[in-house]
Design a protein around this motif. Structure first.
Motif, mmCIF file in Angstrom:
data_model
loop_
_atom_site.group_PDB
_atom_site.id
_atom_site.type_symbol
_atom_site.label_atom_id
_atom_site.label_comp_id
_atom_site.label_asym_id
_atom_site.label_seq_id
_atom_site.Cartn_x
_atom_site.Cartn_y
_atom_site.Cartn_z
ATOM 1 N N LYS A 59 0.765 -1.029 -0.093
ATOM 2 C CA LYS A 59 -0.129 0.111 0.115
ATOM 3 C C LYS A 59 0.798 1.159 0.029
ATOM 4 O O LYS A 59 0.709 2.243 -0.477
ATOM 5 N N ASP A 60 1.838 1.196 0.600
ATOM 6 C CA ASP A 60 2.817 2.567 0.675
ATOM 7 C C ASP A 60 3.421 2.809 -0.414
ATOM 8 O O ASP A 60 3.921 4.090 -0.555
ATOM 9 N N VAL A 61 3.528 1.788 -1.299
ATOM 10 C CA VAL A 61 4.517 2.049 -2.514
ATOM 11 C C VAL A 61 3.527 3.036 -3.280
ATOM 12 O O VAL A 61 4.040 3.979 -4.224
ATOM 13 N N PHE A 62 2.311 2.850 -3.464
ATOM 14 C CA PHE A 62 1.247 3.764 -4.103
ATOM 15 C C PHE A 62 1.302 5.398 -3.743
ATOM 16 O O PHE A 62 1.194 6.128 -4.752
ATOM 17 N N ALA A 63 1.768 5.637 -2.389
ATOM 18 C CA ALA A 63 1.770 6.867 -1.995
ATOM 19 C C ALA A 63 3.269 7.334 -2.012
ATOM 20 O O ALA A 63 3.343 8.589 -2.123
ATOM 21 N N ALA A 64 4.391 6.523 -2.126
ATOM 22 C CA ALA A 64 5.600 6.980 -2.210
ATOM 23 C C ALA A 64 5.973 7.826 -3.659
ATOM 24 O O ALA A 64 5.096 7.473 -4.319
ATOM 25 N N THR A 65 6.880 8.429 -3.650
ATOM 26 C CA THR A 65 7.477 9.415 -4.784
ATOM 27 C C THR A 65 8.496 8.706 -5.365
ATOM 28 O O THR A 65 9.646 8.166 -4.643
ATOM 29 N N LEU A 66 8.903 8.955 -6.687
ATOM 30 C CA LEU A 66 9.739 8.688 -7.103
ATOM 31 C C LEU A 66 10.011 9.569 -8.488
ATOM 32 O O LEU A 66 9.263 10.114 -8.962
ATOM 33 N N ASP A 67 11.248 9.631 -8.898
ATOM 34 C CA ASP A 67 11.641 10.345 -10.169
ATOM 35 C C ASP A 67 11.651 9.318 -11.198
ATOM 36 O O ASP A 67 12.260 8.363 -11.512
ATOM 37 N N TYR A 68 10.238 9.420 -12.018
ATOM 38 C CA TYR A 68 9.855 8.297 -12.780
ATOM 39 C C TYR A 68 10.675 8.324 -14.257
ATOM 40 O O TYR A 68 10.519 9.353 -14.857
ATOM 41 N N SER A 69 10.956 7.300 -14.412
ATOM 42 C CA SER A 69 11.212 7.130 -16.098
ATOM 43 C C SER A 69 10.980 5.554 -16.317
ATOM 44 O O SER A 69 11.085 4.680 -15.332
ATOM 45 N N TYR A 70 10.488 5.334 -17.524
ATOM 46 C CA TYR A 70 10.134 3.915 -17.851
ATOM 47 C C TYR A 70 11.221 3.169 -18.736
ATOM 48 O O TYR A 70 11.579 3.873 -19.760
#
Lengths: 165, 562
Positions: free
Chosen positions: B161-172
């Motif tokens: 659950k906490d992964v959904f709320a955590a933030t990251l510098d997104y790159s796919y």
């Protein structure tokens, strides 16, 4: 027939679940399984001893295991010149009276005594499965309290590593 | 780009070309649903998680794209299990996303916690538990890659659950790096030379086509081979549609409820070429007696399928996209004059077809189930047919004339009752302009009847045909044949009014009991806008025939009056 497989897998959580899940789902007859780190940090090496009816069934085991995403490589060590070892620790009753008899047996088997107290001792033995079986059989007369065995590990002779085979 | 885990997931879905997801919200996926809301991402809300996973499966089977479903942790996730196993058995590309309790609560028997990776290990192609936000983009990339490549299958992504709320510098990521996963494409071309030689030598060759040809969309190439050589074809349940039901070379389905000619041909052929099949026990009957006079050749993408059930004399391991065109080329290069080449064999096949054609005994004033299927087959030629499991499923396989790949969606391997209705919803979502028809029974429809509300609420115009014989037909058939007619708990004698049930959920309900009104009712149902349920009264004691008793040899069929 018994075959020994060296299975190289990703060193990730859940890998052992995937392997044991497959073995139980396909009803494979596994006699021994031993896992540990390998020469590469991201790879775990598992030695599996499997009992099958013949080459066709072995092919099934190898092909099914190969399908697991975490499985990098499988090498059948059976036809390859290789060394097999297992480690056992045996806690056995040892009183003043029979302690020296035990020491003799330990020497004959080239085992080691790694713990002694007034009532028991712990014997450590490395070798092929049959050698460990033989020692256990002899120790029965003294009264075995507990045994722990690692399961078989195997490594080919010669310069090639399993990942290169 | 700084993103929240839930946003990163949606962005990744878009990167994978996902157009719609099927799901049901809950505590562990609240953040994800919030992001779905904000992004206005297309989402079909089913009434039960099992409906969502079967819908994603139906969507995938109908379109060939990866189906995606979402459920919350614990009971939400466990409700997906039957659907994941269904997809796994039939090699359907699926990504199931489940919420998991927060990282620090895992393993504490927390509220709505279940070890979904542990549970799905034996029934999924692969699974992941994501506990760190940094892993999320890579895992999604890998999951879609694994689901759709090689032999497709379901992949589960369990996300704390906490992964959904955590933030990251997104790159796919652009590509995957999986040392242990290299799906087969091309194989050994020499193996196909050997196959061509065998085809040249064979007096009585037989092509056995399976779901693999549907999955790899290679029906056109397969048909080319059939057309050139005139080799006869039998289909597994999953292979139906690859060749037209009424094609002269097609002998029909083979196996437990296969046609007389298909089963006899399998026993008598001297060369059996299985293409994208897995020699299921419902096809082979007794493995020892299967195709006893034949050399068996096995084409499959999955090396583990070769020699799993039936010993193959020759194997061609590789994607059918590689092997079928090559087979055509090499067979064409044989330079054989095919006209008259198989004349003796064809005469025998025609004799079997005429001796015992697929037919049934009509009864006065009573609608026969086979008649219903045949009538729908006439009225809706280009429909997507979806079934539940049991007698009606076999009758659909026997009496509907399929034309084209991906037109018959059915739970073949797992045999999941309750599959039909939600899978039809998924198929309709994927192919909004196609007529989608579900055949179900009075048993099967009740297993996921709540999804009628999903169809009604969203205006999905699926047509549901309830083959109502007041019994759990297939089980009662076995009880009749093998259990001394002791009908233990199979006589439903239900008081449920399916028309009222449909109406209550917003689906138009119709009923037909008189054979004279059958056609008019079916026409009305097909022409009515929106979802329709037709409740059709059928006799309780009709058997699916022919039938090879389980574990028997294919030429020992119970034929009855068929």
């Amino acid at each position: 027939m018994k075959y020994t497989l060296a299975v190289l897998v990703e060193n990730r959580p859940g890998v052992l679940t995937h392997i044991s899940g497959l073995i139980s789902r396909r009803a494979f007859n596994i006699e021994s399984i031993a896992a540990g780190h390998s020469e590469e940090a991201d790879t775990t090496r598992i030695t599996i001893d499997v009992e099958v009816d013949g080459e066709l069934e072995l092919e099934q085991v190898v092909n099914q295991l190969s399908k697991l995403v975490d499985v990098i490589k499988i090498v059948n060590l059976t036809p390859v010149d290789h060394i097999e070892r297992e480690l056992a620790m045996i806690k056995v009753k040892a009183s003043k009276v029979n302690r020296s008899d035990l020491v003799d047996i330990v020497e004959i088997f080239r085992a080691k005594i790694v713990d002694v107290n007034r009532e028991t001792m712990v014997i450590e033995l490395t070798g092929e499965e049959t050698k460990i079986d033989a020692l256990c059989e002899v120790l029965v007369d003294f009264g075995i309290i507990e045994i722990v065995r690692t399961g078989k590990i195997a490594l080919s002779r010669g310069p090639l590593a399993a990942k290169e085979m | 780009m700084e993103l929240q885990g839930a946003e990163a997931l949606i962005k990744s879905l878009k990167n994978e070309g996902v157009e719609v997801v099927f799901g049901y919200p809950g505590g562990a996926v609240l953040t994800l649903y919030d992001a779905l809301y904000k992004a206005q991402f297309p989402h079909v809300l089913t009434k039960h998680e099992q409906g969502a996973v079967h819908a994603a499966d139906g969507y995938a089977r109908a379109t060939g794209k990866v189906g995606v479903c979402i459920a919350t942790s614990g009971p939400g996730a466990t409700n997906l299990i039957t659907g994941i196993a269904t997809a796994y058995m039939d090699s359907v590309p699926l990504v199931a996303i489940t919420g998991q309790v927060g990282v620090c609560l895992i393993g504490k028997d927390s509220f709505q916690e279940a070890d979904i990776c542990g549970i799905t290990t034996p029934i999924s192609k692969h699974n992941y538990l994501v506990k760190k936000i940094e892993d999320l983009p890579r895992v999604i990339k890998e999951a879609f890659y694994i689901a759709r490549t090689g032999r497709p299958g379901p992949v589960v992504i369990d996300i704390a659950k906490d992964v959904f709320a955590a933030t990251l510098d997104y790159s796919y990521p652009d590509s995957v790096n999986l040392r242990g996963y290299r799906p087969t494409f091309g194989g050994d071309p020499a193996s196909i030379d050997l196959v061509a030689e065998e085809i040249k030598k064979a007096q009585r060759p037989l092509l056995f086509v399976g779901g693999g040809v549907n999955i790899s969309s290679m029906a056109t190439d397969f048909r080319k081979l059939v057309k050139m050589t005139g080799m006869p074809v039998v289909s597994s349940l999953m292979g139906l549609g690859v060749i037209d039901g009424d094609a002269p070379e097609h002998l029909g389905m083979v196996g437990m409820h296969g046609t007389y000619s298909a089963n006899m041909a399998t026993v008598e052929c001297d060369l059996l070429i299985g293409i994208g099949v897995r020699f299921d026990d419902r096809v082979t009957g007794s493995v020892e007696d299967f195709a006893p006079k034949a050399k068996i050749i096995h084409f499959d993408i999955d090396p583990a399928e070769i020699n799993k059930n039936v010993r193959a004399d020759l194997k061609v391991v590789g994607d059918l996209m590689w092997s079928l065109p090559l087979l055509f080329e090499k067979v064409a290069n044989l330079g054989l004059d095919w006209s008259g080449h198989l004349e003796v064999w064809n005469r025998q096949l025609t004799a079997w077809k005429q001796e015992k054609p697929m037919t049934y005994q009509k009864r006065d004033g009573i609608i026969m189930p086979q008649e219903v299927i045949a009538k729908v087959s006439e009225l809706a030629k280009d429909a997507i047919i979806v079934t539940d499991v049991g007698q009606h499923q076999m009758w659909a396989a026997q009496f509907y004339q399929f034309h084209g790949e991906r037109t018959f969606l059915t739970s073949g391997g797992l045999g999941t009752m309750g599959y039909g209705l939600p899978a039809a919803i998924g198929a309709q979502v994927g192919l909004p302009r196609k007529p989608v028809i579900v055949f179900s029974g009075d048993g099967g429809i009740m297993m996921n009847c709540q999804e009628m509300a999903t169809a009604a609420d969203n205006g999905f115009p699926i047509k549901i045909i309830v083959m109502n014989n007041q019994v759990l037909g297939m089980v009662s058939q076995w009880q009749r044949l093998f259990y001394g007619e002791r009908y233990s708990h199979t006589l439903i004698k239900g008081r449920t009014d399916f028309v009222k049930l449909a109406e209550a959920m917003g689906v138009t309900g119709m009923r037909v009991t008189n054979p004279e009104e059958l056609e008019a009712t079916l026409v009305a149902a097909l022409e009515t806008e929106g979802p329709v349920l037709v409740d059709i009264a059928l006799p309780s004691d009709e058997d699916v025939l022919p039938m090879v008793p389980p574990g028997g040899c294919l030429d020992k069929m119970i034929l009855g009056e068929c």
